[in-house]
Write a protein that holds these residues in place. Sequence first.
Motif, PDB file in Angstrom:
ATOM      1  N   PHE A  29       0.953  -1.090   0.249  1.00  0.00           N
ATOM      2  CA  PHE A  29       0.643   0.036   0.143  1.00  0.00           C
ATOM      3  C   PHE A  29       0.738   1.259   0.110  1.00  0.00           C
ATOM      4  O   PHE A  29       0.497   2.094  -1.121  1.00  0.00           O
ATOM      5  CB  PHE A  29      -1.049   0.014   1.437  1.00  0.00           C
ATOM      6  N   LEU A  30       2.017   0.653   1.227  1.00  0.00           N
ATOM      7  CA  LEU A  30       3.025   2.370   1.418  1.00  0.00           C
ATOM      8  C   LEU A  30       3.257   2.481  -0.395  1.00  0.00           C
ATOM      9  O   LEU A  30       3.429   3.824  -0.867  1.00  0.00           O
ATOM     10  CB  LEU A  30       4.020   2.023   2.203  1.00  0.00           C
ATOM     11  N   ALA A  31       3.563   2.044  -1.013  1.00  0.00           N
ATOM     12  CA  ALA A  31       4.924   1.371  -2.775  1.00  0.00           C
ATOM     13  C   ALA A  31       3.765   2.230  -3.182  1.00  0.00           C
ATOM     14  O   ALA A  31       4.144   3.315  -4.167  1.00  0.00           O
ATOM     15  CB  ALA A  31       5.666   0.528  -2.650  1.00  0.00           C
ATOM     16  N   ALA A  32       2.233   1.605  -3.760  1.00  0.00           N
ATOM     17  CA  ALA A  32       1.470   2.316  -4.654  1.00  0.00           C
ATOM     18  C   ALA A  32       1.294   3.669  -4.448  1.00  0.00           C
ATOM     19  O   ALA A  32       1.165   4.270  -4.799  1.00  0.00           O
ATOM     20  CB  ALA A  32       0.130   1.331  -4.723  1.00  0.00           C
ATOM     21  N   ALA A  33       0.895   4.375  -2.929  1.00  0.00           N
ATOM     22  CA  ALA A  33       0.835   5.217  -2.834  1.00  0.00           C
ATOM     23  C   ALA A  33       2.192   6.717  -3.368  1.00  0.00           C
ATOM     24  O   ALA A  33       1.927   7.239  -3.592  1.00  0.00           O
ATOM     25  CB  ALA A  33       0.393   5.825  -1.272  1.00  0.00           C
ATOM     26  N   SER A  34       2.876   5.571  -2.959  1.00  0.00           N
ATOM     27  CA  SER A  34       4.228   6.485  -2.888  1.00  0.00           C
ATOM     28  C   SER A  34       4.658   7.194  -5.004  1.00  0.00           C
ATOM     29  O   SER A  34       5.153   8.331  -5.246  1.00  0.00           O
ATOM     30  CB  SER A  34       5.843   6.130  -2.273  1.00  0.00           C
ATOM     31  N   VAL A  35       4.160   5.594  -5.038  1.00  0.00           N
ATOM     32  CA  VAL A  35       4.258   5.997  -6.647  1.00  0.00           C
ATOM     33  C   VAL A  35       3.701   6.539  -7.342  1.00  0.00           C
ATOM     34  O   VAL A  35       3.684   7.781  -8.069  1.00  0.00           O
ATOM     35  CB  VAL A  35       3.773   4.442  -7.335  1.00  0.00           C
ATOM     36  N   ILE A  36       2.023   6.755  -6.403  1.00  0.00           N
ATOM     37  CA  ILE A  36       0.872   7.209  -7.402  1.00  0.00           C
ATOM     38  C   ILE A  36       1.168   9.298  -7.421  1.00  0.00           C
ATOM     39  O   ILE A  36       0.989  10.423  -7.910  1.00  0.00           O
ATOM     40  CB  ILE A  36       0.098   7.376  -6.586  1.00  0.00           C
ATOM     41  N   LEU A  37       2.012   9.101  -5.793  1.00  0.00           N
ATOM     42  CA  LEU A  37       2.526  10.286  -5.212  1.00  0.00           C
ATOM     43  C   LEU A  37       3.610  11.206  -6.556  1.00  0.00           C
ATOM     44  O   LEU A  37       3.846  12.194  -6.464  1.00  0.00           O
ATOM     45  CB  LEU A  37       2.779  10.443  -3.969  1.00  0.00           C
TER      46      LEU A  37
END
Lengths: 166, 141
Positions: free
Chosen positions: A91-99
């Motif tokens: 989840f954190l990895a996906a959020a950082s990529v989107i950001l």
Amino acid sequence: MIDYKAWEERIWQYFDGHLAESEKEALLQSLEKNDELLAIFESCQSLHSMLQQDKPDQPSPSFVSGVMAKINSTSLGTSGQSDWKKAGWVFLAAASVILLISIYLVVKGPESGTSQYPVLTDFVYNLTEYSFFRNLAWLSSGLFLLMMIDQVIIGTRKRQRSIKPV
Amino acid sequence: MAEEAAQDTFVKAYKKLSTFEERSSLKTWLYRIAYRTALDYARKKRKEVHLDDGMSVQSNAQSALSIIEEKEVTQMVNKSVARLGVDECTVVTLYYLQEMSIKEIAEITDWTQSNIKIKLFRARNNLRSMLEGNRKKLQKS
């Protein structure tokens, strides 16, 4: 009055090999002169040799299979916990990529020849007028900081505790 | 019970192996786990036999070996060690059966070396008293 406790200590030091040569000689000379001390010495000597000859118990033939069965049963029990951890990381990895993608697109500006941003970024831009990203950046930084603290400090403590498990 | 504790030791070591940081040797690390596991088992299941600390020395003490057969002696020693308190039993087992030094025992148990020496001294005196007691019983019978 002879201090037997002190002599016993000395006798055990003798058997443990902690006496200097001169102390050994003094002890042996005292033993020759005193029968009671000699009796204590012999008693200690017999116990010392008995304990030295004693051997640890051997495990039963089913020992290894028992260990393997326990490992299998415990790893099933803890798999749920590791799945949650993995999901958190994903989840954190996906959020950082989107950001990162969103920030890149906003910095890049609208597509050439139009005043429109790409779909996701335009939506986000219109919704928050940049402050969203600012807040998101702060939030992400905070999250990453917390994760670092968790990994570095709490993780280290966990590892230290695991060296002397209770 | 001992075997169960030993099995649990390996299970714990397997689960915690990734956290082993090589600050001590693997042997010491494993023994620390074994020690803690054994303590847990002892707390749960074992009824300690408390002995008086102040043991008086018998003036006419004789060698116990001269009276009992060797096998019986070994059994008697094992039983006597099992009757010691947890700490004393730990020290005697590690020192004699596992042939560890005082320093190694200190690393495993977190006790000071002088504390271990005291425990060992008491343990051996208690063992000696127990064996003398057994010898006297045998003499009477």
